[in-house]
Enzyme design. Structure first.
Site, PDB file in Angstrom:
ATOM      1  CD  GLU A 565      -2.709  -1.372  -0.037  1.00 23.31           C
ATOM      2  OE1 GLU A 565      -2.967  -0.385  -0.751  1.00 23.31           O
ATOM      3  OE2 GLU A 565      -3.064  -2.521  -0.343  1.00 23.31           O
ATOM      4  CD  GLU A 594      -2.572  -2.789  -7.701  1.00 23.01           C
ATOM      5  OE1 GLU A 594      -1.718  -2.959  -6.806  1.00 23.01           O
ATOM      6  OE2 GLU A 594      -3.698  -2.319  -7.481  1.00 23.01           O
ATOM      7  CG  PHE A 698     -19.741  -7.862  -8.272  1.00 24.15           C
ATOM      8  CD1 PHE A 698     -20.236  -7.730  -9.557  1.00 24.15           C
ATOM      9  CD2 PHE A 698     -19.265  -9.100  -7.866  1.00 24.15           C
ATOM     10  CE1 PHE A 698     -20.272  -8.806 -10.425  1.00 24.15           C
ATOM     11  CE2 PHE A 698     -19.292 -10.184  -8.729  1.00 24.15           C
ATOM     12  CZ  PHE A 698     -19.799 -10.042 -10.019  1.00 24.15           C
TER      13      PHE A 698
END
Length: 793
Positions: A565, A594, A698
């Protein structure tokens, strides 16, 4: 020059859709900007889930009052008419000037009046912009950035609090205001006067004089507007807008159901035999949870204990509980979260997939995957090629992994050896790893206390990129007492960025997983007295909290997650782009984003780095050399299985967004089972409802884009190989490579196409060899490649 030998990472355009296919990330109103949840990684870090926050703040309209040590933090006020003059909202903290976002002051009752006042002001600003717009930077891009900035920060504060401090009152306010917010975003994204002005800039005689970064902004805005429906006729645009509103609502409900289902599961254990094998850290956490549930006398030694589905507890049970029935119960609960009763996400998924397909058709595409890929590096074909070639390279090693684990369990007298299933894999996988490498994850915990890990991470960043990171607690309001605040300074001691760090799991109010998001992006426009505005980031994890008088003692996977992160945060904070629309993490193709996060994970195995962070929290003893060597040897353990796991998620994602027919002969679970048959060496679990918790696709920005983790990992592994080539023990060479990495990958943001940025850093196009070598799969891939060549000939 070594070209990528199994997949081209160059941008591929469809000439019939040249206007719609470009090298910028697809951004639609349901996820205007990005935060970056960690991937669903390996079986040992199996369910690192978090919803991608759909509208992340990347700018701020505050007036900064700067402490003496942060002399470059600028004072900035945006509006010509103060928002607090609108609708008598003088005391609303969302609408005040402030030094940093007032996370401690914002309450649910501030949201409705605050957002309504904000949207009224922004509607007026839009009216003025459309009335006066001209195809020039001052008359088009600058006022647009101010409007975009204003909405980002205010909604970003609200949405961030919903992610880390959820409550029924907050949910209700967000759900009520969300349609109004989306309605304004749709107006903004479909403005024909703004779109026409950008087209006029692109077609003007001055186009070639624009900087590359400004050209990227113009091209980005044109393509984004088309994908947001600017070219649609009235009836089609109305249909498109209804779809957008409903998708936003469904995604929000999807994530809420996961959080509620996770909170709903609690198992009270009073007999210690039932939880035999759980390490002291897990017992302490379970007892601490019991205390919070009203069992005031609960202790780690005597209980009672409360087992939940938060990640630290879940993984401890799956990896260490000798009680197979407990493992089965917890596993079933986890993979069926949000799949029954009032919290069932099944129909929500069906509706999301149906609406995404309808949206694609309205825009003239055959599938939602094509829409998603329209502004990524890859195409659907290229992404599927990558997935298949990694699957083929991983399949036989994964079969060998499973057979080895099963044989080991049989030798240990395990009754389940002949009936091996999903809730057995992690437990026996951990036992075999301990046996092979004489290394125990729990024995490593005392060497990885959070304070020491952060010190080591900051020392590494200073060595690589020449920046200092210092605590700045008290400077900015925070949403929880555990949150830390830091300032990033350059080599002259001048502040260049800030970030928040929220490390611990809080399952009662905080979403699971780990993510980074921008609070404020670097911008020369949104500044004061000519100084550039500095970036601010959030970094959120869900790791093991302190237990009793012990600090947070981390698993090695949690260490990797923090490094991951922070890689995202570094790209946001160390940018040198002054154009807000493409500074830091903004404007970078999704399948390249990423790269810095996965790059940073490699340093967790670097000897000097690991020895700097691995200090026993009590004795201050360094990690013994033999333990480091074992950790290094175990790096590629079960790499085939771990890679296949990621491939399942990526393949399932693409299958649902390319070939799946909503309301057709197959259900979503049929598709998952079919994909599992070619991506899992253990037969699929019939009751698996993992899709009901698949937040990445989703309730986030990874729909038809989960492959991005693997795509970017090719880039990140090859980038790290530049440091290996230079010599990891050569500090001077490492610093030189670090400077190149900072000046390219971290500095250029979305101002240049990522393939060009990579070539500028590496001196050539990317190769997959470094990734396959790091995973220990290179021999298997070479065999596959030779076989494939033989078949073709």
């Amino acid at each position: 020059m070594a070209a990528c030998s199994f997949i081209s990472l160059s941008v591929t355009r469809n000439p019939t859709r040249s206007l719609l296919r470009c090298s910028y990330p697809f951004v639609s109103p349901e996820h205007l900007h990005k935060s970056f949840p960690c991937p669903l990684w390996s079986s040992s870090f199996s369910f690192c889930l978090h919803s991608l926050r759909k509208h992340t703040a990347t700018a701020i309209f505050v007036s900064y009052s700067v402490p003496s040590y942060a002399t470059s933090m600028t004072s900035y006020s945006l509006s010509t008419a103060p928002l607090n003059a609108v609708n008598n909202v003088d005391d609303n903290p969302l609408l005040q000037d402030f030094d940093f976002p007032p996370f401690d002051a914002v309450k649910p009752n501030h949201i409705r009046p605050g957002i309504r006042a904000l949207l009224k002001k922004l509607e007026n600003d839009m009216d003025e912009l459309e009335r006066t717009v001209e195809p020039t930077w001052p008359k088009l891009v600058e006022p647009l950035e101010r409007i975009d900035d204003r909405l980002d920060v205010v909604w970003g504060i609200v949405n961030h609090l919903k992610s880390v401090k959820d409550s029924p009152e907050l949910r209700s306010a967000v759900e009520e205001m969300q349609p109004e917010k989306v309605k304004f975003e749709l107006r903004l994204g479909q403005s024909k006067p703004i779109y026409n002005a950008f087209r006029a800039i692109q077609e003007s005689s001055d186009w070639q004089q624009l900087s590359e970064a400004r050209k990227r902004i113009v091209e980005y805005q044109i393509k984004e507007a088309i994908l947001n429906g600017v070219s649609l006729e009235d009836d089609k645009r109305e249909e498109f807008n209804k779809i957008q509103q409903e998708l936003e609502r469904l995604s929000q409900k999807f994530e809420e159901n996961i959080l509620d289902a996770t909170k709903k599961f609690e198992k009270l254990v009073t007999d210690k035999k039932e939880i035999e094998g759980l390490p002291p850290t897990a017992l302490g956490l379970a007892a601490q949870t019991a205390v919070s549930k009203g069992y005031e006398n609960a202790t780690a030694e005597n209980g009672p204990w409360v087992i939940t589905l938060d990640i630290p507890t879940y993984l401890s049970v799956m990896k260490h509980a000798r009680n197979r029935y407990l493992r089965e119960e917890v596993y079933r609960a986890y993979v069926t979260r949000a799949s029954t009763g009032d919290l069932d996400n099944t129909e929500i998924i069906n509706q999301i997939l149906k609406l995404r397909l309808e949206k694609a058709k309205v825009l003239g595409y055959n599938s939602y995957a094509e829409v998603s890929m329209a502004m990524k590096m890859a195409t659907v074909d290229k992404a599927e090629q990558l997935i298949e070639k990694l699957r083929a390279a991983s399949w036989n090693p994964a079969i060998q992994d499973l057979e080895e684990i099963k044989n080991f369990s049989k030798k240990q007298g395990a009754l389940e050896a002949d009936n091996f299933t999903h809730w057995d894999f992690n437990f026996w996988n951990e036992r075999l790893r301990e046996s092979k490498y004489d290394i125990n994850e729990e024995e490593l915990r005392p060497f990885f206390s959070l304070p020491k890990v952060m010190d080591g991470l900051f020392s590494l960043v200073k060595m690589l990129f020449g920046v200092d990171i210092e605590p700045a607690d008290g400077l900015a309001p925070v949403w929880n007492n555990d949150v830390k605040f830091y300032v990033v300074k350059d080599s002259f001691g001048v502040a260049i960025a800030y970030f928040y760090f929220d490390p611990y799991s809080r399952p009662s109010e905080k979403k699971g997983g780990a993510w980074m998001s921008g609070v404020v992006s670097r911008s020369s426009l949104l500044s004061h007295n000519g100084s550039v505005r500095l970036p601010i980031a959030h970094m959120i994890c869900n790791q093991t909290p302190p237990v009793g008088d012990k600090p947070s003692l981390m698993t090695f996977r949690e260490v990797e997650t923090v490094f991951h992160e922070f890689g995202h945060a570094l790209q946001h904070m160390l940018t040198k782009q002054d154009e807000g629309f493409i500074a830091g993490i903004r404007g970078i193709e999704w399948d390249a984003v990423e790269l810095p996060s996965q790059f940073m994970e490699n340093w967790c195995y670097h000897r000097d780095t690991i020895m700097s962070i691995a200090k026993h929290y009590e004795t201050r003893e360094s990690l013994p050399e033999d333990m480091y060597q074992k950790l290094l040897a175990a790096k590629t353990y079960c790499a085939g299985s771990s890679t296949l796991r990621q491939i399942r998620f990526a393949a399932l994602d693409l299958e649902l967004h390319t070939r799946f027919i909503p309301d057709g002969p197959e259900s979503i679970y049929d598709v998952d089972q079919r994909v599992c048959h070619r991506t899992q060496v253990i037969p699929p679990f019939a009751e698996d409802r993992f899709l009901c918790g698949f937040s990445h696709i989703f309730a986030g920005g990874y729909a038809a884009g989960y492959y991005s983790y693997m795509w970017a990992e090719v880039l990140s592994a090859d980038a790290f190989s530049a440091f290996e080539d230079a010599g990891l023990n050569d500090d001077k060479a490492v610093r030189e490579a670090g400077k190149r990495f900072r000046d390219t990958i971290l500095a250029l943001g979305g101002g240049k196409a990522p393939l060009e940025v990579f070539v500028e850093f590496r001196g050539r196009e990317p190769s997959p060899d470094a990734l396959l070598r790091h995973l220990g799969l290179l021999p298997a891939f070479l065999i596959y490649r030779v076989s494939a060549e033989a078949i073709r000939h």
